[in-house]
Design an enzyme around this catalytic site. Structure first.
Site, mmCIF file in Angstrom:
data_model
loop_
_atom_site.group_PDB
_atom_site.id
_atom_site.type_symbol
_atom_site.label_atom_id
_atom_site.label_comp_id
_atom_site.label_asym_id
_atom_site.label_seq_id
_atom_site.Cartn_x
_atom_site.Cartn_y
_atom_site.Cartn_z
ATOM 1 N N GLU A 256 0.818 -1.211 0.000
ATOM 2 C CA GLU A 256 0.000 0.000 0.000
ATOM 3 C C GLU A 256 0.851 1.260 0.000
ATOM 4 O OE1 GLU A 256 -2.943 -0.321 -0.791
ATOM 5 O OE2 GLU A 256 -3.169 -2.467 -0.371
ATOM 6 N N HIS A 259 1.473 2.258 -3.532
ATOM 7 C CA HIS A 259 0.378 3.072 -4.057
ATOM 8 C C HIS A 259 0.455 4.501 -3.517
ATOM 9 C CE1 HIS A 259 -1.849 -0.019 -6.129
ATOM 10 N NE2 HIS A 259 -1.995 -0.768 -5.048
ATOM 11 N N GLU A 285 -0.462 -0.300 -9.797
ATOM 12 C CA GLU A 285 -0.081 -1.611 -9.265
ATOM 13 C C GLU A 285 1.383 -1.909 -9.511
ATOM 14 O OE1 GLU A 285 -1.260 -4.909 -6.956
ATOM 15 O OE2 GLU A 285 -2.222 -2.991 -7.405
#
Length: 490
Positions: A256, A259, A285
């Protein structure tokens, strides 16, 4: 620059700000919202989506687009994104957009309860409703074309199902062959024992900062399904803990952070414009996967992580750094996509990609979905799903209406393979740095060559500019075969 362009951008910034507010409502729902607020939150989400939809199809946008006189690549890119959004919104009826927002907001809570109770039948009627709405939306967007391709544009502009199918078809046989060789070899030891969950969260926040996550513009919370939300100067991530599996927490966080770092590192001049967020989910991604896998699961970084694990949890039964590296990268049987090893992860994605295409085109009914999932899983992995929470109920995506999203996970892995190959050439001392817990050269290269551009270029162009070549599956397959061939002495 023309007055029309200035007026359009001022209007767009307000729309982007409202979109961020809607996103924050979604973050709140997944993290701290009381369960009893679900019905009210559904109405709130529907109301704000109605406002956003009306703004996105405001007829003045068409007039501004016609009159705008853009100068420079950034202005032209902004208009490209705005035109795409305007044309999309104009094709979807406002009442359908609002109903989708309301339905998917409620569906998430129904999915979570059904998952906890291992009861697909309790979720099926809601999924049928979500699917029906998304089919309607896809058909409206496609205007006689392929509805799934139309939905795919929300996540990966320019991609087609047939193009992805060809790429995935090239991946599949080599992944299966590698998996079969590995499962026939001697396996590294699995991690055993219990690991304090508070200590996991302390270590996970340390690692988040290590990978460049700016905590002054973000936060780390816990959720059932880890995710990242927001852009610009408010980018939040979630993770989850398990007393028997600290890797779930640590690597969910690194994923995460990939991201979040992408969003935080976009040029600040693009804040609250169409360029101020990641250009596609496939490119997004690529960042989470290269952070998590090529960097986070490398032998070099695992040497540093082994020391941190011993400091956090004491003696956990694996004294040797090489053995720890094998444990981190252990190929193992399992049902859960987010917990899958690198070799088998994409097989989980391809299953979902194929099933959701059939759901959208109507050749698979929701009533038959659980059995179709279980049959396909057994064919791909060699054993049968034991319960719905390990199968068709494990992911929240379809409850959220995200049909077309799953393919971007594997596409992101393909992109990450290309980026990693180029990064290795650009930073020859990478392993020495990672071994000392220093990720700055790697994350800095990704920031400078990809992340800062945000939505300036189209998705494939973004990857090609960073790598110097058109993306394909070759670098990912070579990386996997080399890495796991060495670990398993194939």
């Amino acid at each position: 620059m023309s007055r029309a362009y200035d007026d359009l951008m001022a209007f767009t910034r307000e729309t982007e700000a409202l979109g961020q507010i809607a996103g924050r409502l979604g973050w709140d729902q997944e993290t701290v919202m009381p369960r009893g607020a679900a019905a009210q939150r559904s109405e709130e989400m529907g109301a704000i989506e109605a406002v956003l939809h009306a703004r996105r199809m405001d007829p003045r946008i068409g007039d501004w687009l016609d009159a705008a006189k853009p100068k420079g690549a950034e202005a032209k890119a902004n208009l490209r994104h705005i035109r795409r959004s305007f044309e999309r919104a104009s094709k979807v009826p406002a009442d359908l957009a609002a109903e989708l927002a309301r339905t998917t907001s409620v569906a998430q809570g129904i999915w979570a309860e059904a998952r906890a109770n291992d009861d697909f039948a309790a979720f099926a009627p809601t999924l049928e409703r979500v699917l029906d709405l998304r089919r309607q939306e896809g058909q409206a967007l496609a205007n006689g074309g392929d509805a799934y391709d139309a939905l795919l544009q929300d996540y990966e502009p320019g991609a087609t199902a047939d193009g992805l199918d060809a790429m995935f078809g090239a991946l599949r046989p080599r992944l299966v062959a590698l998996r079969d060789k590995i499962l026939g070899a001697s396996s590294p030891a699995a991690l055993t024992g219990t690991f304090d969950e508070a200590a996991q969260m302390k270590l996970t926040r340390l690692i988040a900062k290590l990978y460049g996550y700016d905590m002054s513009r973000g936060r780390v919370d816990k959720a059932v399904h880890p995710f990242s939300a927001g852009s610009g100067n408010d980018v939040r991530i979630t993770t989850r803990t398990s007393p028997t599996d600290p890797f779930n927490c640590l690597y969910s966080t690194i994923h995460e952070v990939g991201h979040a770092a992408y969003e935080q590192n976009i040029d600040q001049a693009y804040l609250l414009t169409p360029l101020g967020r990641g250009v596609s989910m496939g490119v997004h991604e690529s960042q989470s996967r290269i952070y998590e896998n090529q960097l986070g699961r490398s032998r070099a970084f695992n040497g540093w992580l082994h020391v941190q694990m011993r400091d956090a949890f004491g003696d956990f039964g694996i004294d040797d750094p090489d053995a720890f590296y094998g444990t981190v990268n252990r190929v193992h049987k399992g049902y859960i996509r987010t917990e899958a090893d690198e070799v088998q992860y994409n097989l989980h994605v391809l299953l979902r990609f194929d099933l959701e295409r059939k759901l959208i085109d109507g050749t698979l009914d929701v009533a038959d979905l659980e059995e179709a999932w279980n049959t396909r899983f057994e064919a791909d992995f060699g054993y049968r799903v034991d319960k719905p929470s390990n199968g068709v109920l494990q992911d929240v995506h379809w409850a959220e209406g995200l049909f077309g999203y799953f393919a971007t996970y594997t596409l992101g892995n393909v992109y990450a393979g290309c980026l990693h190959q180029t990064l290795r050439e650009a930073v020859p001392e990478l392993d020495a740095q990672l071994a000392s817990g220093d990720t700055t050269a790697a994350t800095g290269w990704l920031r400078d060559n990809l992340q800062r551009h945000g939505g300036l270029y189209e998705p494939r162009d973004t990857i090609e500019r960073a790598c110097g070549f058109a993306p394909d599956e070759g670098p990912l397959l070579a990386y996997l075969e080399t890495k796991f061939g060495a670990i398993y002495a194939l």
